[in-house]
Design a protein around this motif. Structure first.
Motif, PDB file in Angstrom:
ATOM      1  N   GLY A  33      42.183  35.105  38.156  1.00  0.00           N
ATOM      2  CA  GLY A  33      43.074  36.056  38.216  1.00  0.00           C
ATOM      3  C   GLY A  33      44.341  36.043  37.552  1.00  0.00           C
ATOM      4  N   PHE A  78      43.367  41.716  42.507  1.00  0.00           N
ATOM      5  CA  PHE A  78      43.718  40.181  42.969  1.00  0.00           C
ATOM      6  C   PHE A  78      45.203  39.978  43.363  1.00  0.00           C
ATOM      7  CE2 PHE A  78      45.304  39.068  39.021  1.00  0.00           C
ATOM      8  CZ  PHE A  78      44.724  40.109  37.987  1.00  0.00           C
ATOM      9  N   GLU A  93      41.391  36.787  46.027  1.00  0.00           N
ATOM     10  CA  GLU A  93      40.414  37.749  45.331  1.00  0.00           C
ATOM     11  C   GLU A  93      38.917  37.963  46.219  1.00  0.00           C
ATOM     12  OE1 GLU A  93      38.544  38.751  40.931  1.00  0.00           O
ATOM     13  OE2 GLU A  93      39.568  36.967  41.187  1.00  0.00           O
TER      14      GLU A  93
END
Length: 275
Positions: A33, A78, A93
């Motif tokens: 992320g 995320f 996530e």
């Protein structure tokens, strides 16, 4: 005796948050992320969106807000958490926390699944532990330390991309070279085209809580891009930026402020306006 209890309590508090100082390590390079950074264009307060553009934007927004469904769509969300030194201490996530700091029994890279306050177990690296077990309680204690003692700022980022095929945009005004509207003999705008419309949405939310936890500040910024594969009245894309700031002091009530900026790309030139 009371003095002794006070001293012991203070020592326990120091131990409880020791991972925020002595054992803090750099976040793992493998954390998934990436936080979205959106820069809102600077626009003069008096730079209002011209009427002729308002009509075009209105038609596009009505088409998207109607019964249209995207033929292609992809969405990803995320979250990242940061401590007071700016280190990433976790990423989140698809229901999984990836730990980014060594803290008590949790180590950098551990994967944790846990619903705070409503789960009777915690899952660490694929193994479930009952909250009533010694190991489960230890993991939950470390999780609580990360989320409540180390965490200063959390950033939630979302990405969404959708494609709407053959969107018929009716009634769009024709603009001449000076940006003025022109009409047919009967007064009806002679424009009716089938185009493919691609919509890309980016969003970020930053929440900061003071160490006393009696105030909070949330900043949400979104960027929505409407791209036409065929120019309509010279316009190929419309981008809308929305920024909302919410803050609260328990003794002083809530405050919220929202502002929007719109960018229009026409004949290859992009202009920004207050929206």
């Amino acid at each position: 005796m009371k003095k002794l209890l006070v001293i012991l309590s203070a020592m326990l508090m120091i131990v409880a948050v020791s991972c925020s100082n002595d054992t803090l390590v750099a976040p793992s390079a493998g954390l998934d992320g990436t936080d979205i950074t959106i820069t809102v264009p600077t626009v003069d307060e008096d730079s209002a969106l011209p009427d002729e553009y308002s009509e075009i934007v209105g038609v596009i927004m009505r088409e998207i807000g109607s019964s249209l469904t995207p033929s292609v769509s992809d969405e990803k969300t995320f979250e990242s958490g940061y401590d007071y030194q700016g280190n990433k201490i976790y990423s989140y996530e698809d229901g999984v926390y990836t730990i980014g700091v060594d803290c008590e029994v949790l180590k950098t890279g551990d994967e944790v699944e846990y619903v705070e306050g409503s789960s009777s177990y915690i899952t660490v690296n694929g193994t479930e532990y009952l909250s009533t077990s010694d190991q489960g309680a230890a993991y939950i204690s470390a999780y609580d330390t990360i989320m409540h003692d180390l965490l200063k700022t959390s950033v939630t980022s979302t990405q969404n991309s959708s494609v709407y095929r053959r969107v018929k945009l009716n009634g769009l005004p024709v603009l001449d070279d000076e940006g003025k509207k022109t009409f047919g003999e009967d007064g009806i705008t002679p424009v009716e085209e089938d185009v493919r419309l691609t919509v890309r949405c980016l969003g970020s939310s930053v929440e900061t809580t003071t160490s006393f936890k009696n105030t909070y500040k949330t900043e949400k910024i979104s960027k929505t891009v409407y791209e036409l594969d065929k120019a309509v009245s010279g316009i190929t894309s419309v981008t809308i930026y929305t920024s909302t700031t919410e803050s609260s002091i328990l003794t002083g009530g809530d405050n919220s402020f929202t502002s929007s900026v719109i960018e229009i790309t026409r004949n290859g030139e992009t202009s920004a306006y207050v929206y």
